[in-house]
Design a protein around this motif. Sequence first.
Motif, mmCIF file in Angstrom:
data_model
loop_
_atom_site.group_PDB
_atom_site.id
_atom_site.type_symbol
_atom_site.label_atom_id
_atom_site.label_comp_id
_atom_site.label_asym_id
_atom_site.label_seq_id
_atom_site.Cartn_x
_atom_site.Cartn_y
_atom_site.Cartn_z
ATOM 1 N N GLY A 48 -5.188 5.106 8.128
ATOM 2 C CA GLY A 48 -5.724 3.956 7.426
ATOM 3 C C GLY A 48 -5.362 2.651 8.094
ATOM 4 N N LEU A 57 0.811 -1.212 0.000
ATOM 5 C CA LEU A 57 0.000 0.000 0.000
ATOM 6 C C LEU A 57 0.846 1.266 0.000
ATOM 7 N N TRP A 67 -5.464 -1.735 7.187
ATOM 8 C CA TRP A 67 -5.670 -2.827 6.229
ATOM 9 C C TRP A 67 -6.307 -3.973 6.992
ATOM 10 N N LYS A 95 3.431 3.656 5.760
ATOM 11 C CA LYS A 95 3.204 2.694 6.849
ATOM 12 C C LYS A 95 3.742 3.272 8.145
ATOM 13 N N TYR A 120 -1.527 3.275 8.763
ATOM 14 C CA TYR A 120 -0.945 4.038 7.657
ATOM 15 C C TYR A 120 -1.319 5.502 7.781
ATOM 16 N N PHE A 128 -8.792 -1.555 2.494
ATOM 17 C CA PHE A 128 -8.045 -0.466 3.099
ATOM 18 C C PHE A 128 -9.063 0.606 3.486
#
Length: 130
Positions: A81, A36, A83, A61, A66, A88
Motif C-alpha cells: 500500500g 494507518l 498513502w 508501515k 505499507y 490509501f
Amino acid sequence: MFRAFALAAALSCACIVNAPDKAHAESAVTQPADFLSGSYDVKGEPFGGGNPYTGVVTVEKTGATYKVVWYPGPDQVEGVGVWWGGQFSVGYMQSGKQGVAVYVPAGNGLKGVWSELGETRIAPEDWVKR
C-alpha cells in the motif's frame, strides 16, 4: 501600462493558485501516515452483491510503503500500500488474480472499493480499526 499591470496580476495569481498544489504534492509524499498502521475488522461485498464477507486486515508501515495482510493465516492475501493525496491505495494478488483497492479515511477506519484485473465492476469494502 494597463497591460503590464494585468500581466503582473495574472502571474501573481497563477503563483498563488499553483503554490498550494505544489505544497500539497510535497506534503502528500513526506507527511507521515502512521495512523494507518494497525489491525482492522473488514467487511465487504463481492461483485454484484451477494453475501457480505468479514475478516481482519493488518497494516504495517515498511518505510515509504505499507505491508497489508487480509485474513492473517493460511488463506491470507498480501499486498503493498501507498498513502498519497489523502488516499490509501493497495495492490495485491489473490488466487492468481491481480487486484487494486483504494480507501479514504472515514470515522474510525477506512472506506473504499476494490477490483481485479479483467473485472469491469468495483465492490465496496470498509475497515474499522480494532
